[in-house]
Design an enzyme around this catalytic site. Structure first.
Site, short mmCIF file in Angstrom:
data_model
loop_
_atom_site.label_atom_id
_atom_site.label_comp_id
_atom_site.label_asym_id
_atom_site.label_seq_id
_atom_site.Cartn_x
_atom_site.Cartn_y
_atom_site.Cartn_z
N LYS A 9 0.84 -1.20 0.00
CA LYS A 9 0.00 0.00 0.00
C LYS A 9 0.88 1.26 0.00
CE LYS A 9 -3.80 -2.44 2.34
NZ LYS A 9 -4.59 -2.57 3.60
N TYR A 49 -12.04 -2.99 -3.39
CA TYR A 49 -12.58 -3.19 -2.04
C TYR A 49 -14.12 -3.24 -2.03
CZ TYR A 49 -8.10 -2.74 0.45
OH TYR A 49 -6.83 -2.94 0.95
N PHE A 57 -15.72 2.64 7.41
CA PHE A 57 -14.35 3.05 7.11
C PHE A 57 -14.02 3.04 5.61
CE2 PHE A 57 -14.35 -1.51 8.11
CZ PHE A 57 -13.74 -2.05 6.98
N THR A 91 -5.20 -8.28 10.40
CA THR A 91 -5.63 -7.01 9.80
C THR A 91 -5.25 -5.82 10.68
OG1 THR A 91 -7.46 -8.15 8.75
CG2 THR A 91 -7.65 -5.75 8.94
N ASN A 112 -1.83 -0.14 7.39
CA ASN A 112 -1.30 -1.48 7.67
C ASN A 112 -0.47 -2.08 6.53
OD1 ASN A 112 -3.36 -2.26 5.99
ND2 ASN A 112 -4.43 -3.54 7.49
N HIS A 115 -1.64 -5.54 1.41
CA HIS A 115 -2.86 -6.31 1.16
C HIS A 115 -2.48 -7.70 0.65
CE1 HIS A 115 -6.71 -7.54 -0.62
NE2 HIS A 115 -5.99 -7.94 -1.64
N GLU A 126 -8.89 -10.70 -8.07
CA GLU A 126 -8.00 -9.55 -7.89
C GLU A 126 -6.88 -9.54 -8.93
OE1 GLU A 126 -6.94 -9.82 -3.72
OE2 GLU A 126 -8.96 -9.25 -3.09
#
Ligand code: DAT
Ligand code: MG
Length: 148
Positions: A9, A49, A57, A91, A112, A115, A126
């Protein structure tokens, strides 16, 4: 053989963790099958997502993912989906064990670092979303040293 989609990320890229993260998957024995540095737009992030679109969120998550370039990768190996999740850690980095990527390098859920696909079926979806151009075939010469 099984494949998974792994994405470093924007925080992982900005913090200079790309090499460290790739190294962990490489040293485990998984094969890097595709990789690109890419900045995605809002609709693409929402698609990635989409299962979380009703969660409170979600807008913050989308803004985070589009905030800078990410490193999109396909890794291959026996049980790479579930083992990849173990390498990544829980997570919430507050719950991720030391020794996992999130356990070692992250503190909060909204930063975090990484992914990883959560099932073989989602990995397939994906990979198709992030690599519509397809993935080039090659056979690693390491194979007999990693598998019996
Ligand atoms: P994971 O990334 O471990 O597969 P997920 O798919 O459930 O977790 O959620 C995707 C991301 O959304 C996750 O990495 C961080 C964020 N997220 C998940 N649950 C959250 C929550 N309760 N509050 C804030 N962010 C959350
Ligand atoms: Mg997930």
């Amino acid at each position: 053989m099984e494949q998974t989609f792994i994405m470093i990320k924007p925080d992982g890229v900005q913090r200079g963790l790309v090499g460290e993260i790739i190294s962990r998957f490489e040293k485990k024995g998984f094969y890097l099958k595709a990789m690109k540095l890419i900045t995605v737009n809002k609709s693409f992030a929402e698609k990635h997502y989409e299962d979380l679109s009703s969660r409170p969120f979600f807008p913050a998550l989308v803004n985070y993912i589009i905030s800078g370039p990410v490193v999109a990768m396909v890794w291959e190996g026996k049980n790479v989906v579930s083992t990849g999740r173990k390498i990544i850690g829980a997570t919430n980095p507050a719950d991720s064990a030391p020794g996992t990527i999130r356990g070692d390098y992250a503190i909060v859920m909204g930063r975090n670092i990484i992914h990883g696909s959560d099932s073989v079926e989602n990995a397939r979806k994906e990979i198709a979303l992030w690599f519509p151009e397809g993935i080039s075939e090659f056979k690693s010469s390491l194979h007999p040293w990693i598998y019996e």
